[in-house]
Scaffold this active site. Structure first.
Site, mmCIF file in Angstrom:
data_model
loop_
_atom_site.group_PDB
_atom_site.id
_atom_site.type_symbol
_atom_site.label_atom_id
_atom_site.label_comp_id
_atom_site.label_asym_id
_atom_site.label_seq_id
_atom_site.Cartn_x
_atom_site.Cartn_y
_atom_site.Cartn_z
ATOM 1 N N HIS A 155 0.869 -1.185 0.000
ATOM 2 C CA HIS A 155 0.000 0.000 0.000
ATOM 3 C C HIS A 155 0.902 1.230 0.000
ATOM 4 O O HIS A 155 1.955 1.226 0.649
ATOM 5 C CB HIS A 155 -0.844 0.072 1.285
ATOM 6 C CG HIS A 155 -2.126 -0.707 1.254
ATOM 7 N ND1 HIS A 155 -2.609 -1.370 2.367
ATOM 8 C CD2 HIS A 155 -3.056 -0.884 0.276
ATOM 9 C CE1 HIS A 155 -3.775 -1.939 2.073
ATOM 10 N NE2 HIS A 155 -4.053 -1.664 0.813
ATOM 11 N N CYS B 241 -2.380 2.829 9.067
ATOM 12 C CA CYS B 241 -3.382 1.901 8.534
ATOM 13 C C CYS B 241 -4.643 1.890 9.385
ATOM 14 O O CYS B 241 -5.712 1.545 8.895
ATOM 15 C CB CYS B 241 -2.837 0.479 8.495
ATOM 16 S SG CYS B 241 -1.414 0.273 7.434
HETATM 17 N N1 ARG Z 1 -4.117 -7.131 6.620
HETATM 18 C C1 ARG Z 1 -4.483 -5.936 5.938
HETATM 19 C C2 ARG Z 1 -4.407 -6.155 4.434
HETATM 20 O O1 ARG Z 1 -3.500 -6.801 3.993
HETATM 21 C C3 ARG Z 1 -3.596 -4.801 6.347
HETATM 22 C C4 ARG Z 1 -4.015 -3.498 5.779
HETATM 23 C C5 ARG Z 1 -3.047 -2.398 6.094
HETATM 24 N N2 ARG Z 1 -3.587 -1.141 5.781
HETATM 25 C C6 ARG Z 1 -2.922 -0.115 5.207
HETATM 26 N N3 ARG Z 1 -3.533 1.008 5.062
HETATM 27 N N4 ARG Z 1 -1.698 -0.269 4.744
HETATM 28 O O2 ARG Z 1 -5.251 -5.715 3.685
#
Ligand code: ARG
Length: 276
Positions: free
Chosen positions: A175, A269
């Site tokens: 991300h 996150c």
């Molecule tokens: N386990 C989640 C996923 O893989 C973590 C999300 C992390 N969020 C972020 N904004 N980077 O989707």
């Protein structure tokens, strides 16, 4: 700074979702290992610490109720992206998280904000960052792992702000918010090698004054931070990043966040900014 910029340290409103039902039941990023135990109680305690840190520096935190069947819902940044009360809804890459988008949509509809239903895959603030003071208001948008670049084009049409597409190339930084952070209305910090060579060049051109992170900063989730332009809330393991931020004139506020790292995310996150 121009007058469109929010003054550094000014109160902001954030959305968070408690990790009461946080678990690592599946692996959709390289950080997740369903074999490793998760201490949900500790996750809740650390999440409370983040919430108290944010309210303690004058920000408002709204809450989204957690759902038992959505173990990743604590990562509230992924549910939508809002600017000026217009909300660009998320559409998740993996079916395990799909229903989170509906919970976010209901929250914004209740708030009375304009909610734009997504047509392409995108994971909200996980892949979108808004810099109100950069070039009159610029959105940085990541793609390569989760968000469909077609969503970038639709976002630009929806919010009438330039959207700069940046290609992510390292699966650890799947991300945008794991590789780049807005420090104030016009300044970013980022880890160059998380981006394609062309996107690195774009970032150098747009942000010559950026704070540059190294691989150990990024692996410690040091870029997954929340900044109000003065205070920077960052997890306490990212000591190298905290030093760089202090040198750049910001005030790092470290919070313990080890449990939620097991899901592949840190403080940013878990927070979506409500830009009203
Ligand atoms: N386990 C989640 C996923 O893989 C973590 C999300 C992390 N969020 C972020 N904004 N980077 O989707």
């Amino acid at each position: 700074m121009t007058d469109v910029c929010a003054a550094a340290g000014q109160p902001r409103t954030y959305l968070m979702c408690p990790p009461e039902h946080f678990a690592v039941e599946y692996a959709i990023n390289p950080w997740m290992n369903p074999q490793l135990p998760v201490d949900t109680e500790l996750a809740v305690k650390q999440w409370e610490g983040l919430r108290e840190t944010l309210t303690g520096i004058g920000h408002q935190v709204r809450l989204l109720p957690a759902r038992v069947d959505l173990p990743d819902m604590v990562y509230a940044a992924n549910g939508a992206f809002s600017v000026d009360r217009t909300v660009f809804g998320a559409r998740f890459t993996y079916p395990q998280r799909a229903a989170e988008a509906i919970a976010h949509r209901e929250f914004y509809e209740e708030l009375g904000w304009r909610y734009v239903r997504p047509t392409e895959t995108n994971e909200g603030e996980g892949d979108f960052t808004y810099l109100p003071g950069a070039y009159g208001g610029t959105i940085l948008a990541g793609y390569g792992f989760r968000t469909d670049p077609d969503a970038h084009r639709r976002l630009q049409e929806t919010l009438s702000r330039p959207v700069v597409s940046l290609r992510l190339v390292d699966p650890h930084f799947y991300h945008l918010d794991t590789a780049l952070a807005a420090l104030d209305d016009e300044t970013v910090a980022y880890y160059p090698q998380a981006f394609s060579p062309a996107s690195q060049r774009v970032l150098r051109q747009l942000f010559p004054g950026a704070v540059i992170a190294d691989r150990s900063d990024a692996l410690a989730f040091g870029l997954n931070l929340i900044s109000d332009g003065r205070h920077v809330v960052v997890n306490s393991e990212a000591t190298g990043m905290a030093d760089k931020l202090a040198t750049a004139g910001y005030q790092p506020l470290p919070v313990e966040f080890t449990e939620l790292h097991k899901g592949g995310g840190s403080v940013k996150c878990c927070v979506a900014e409500l830009r009203g």
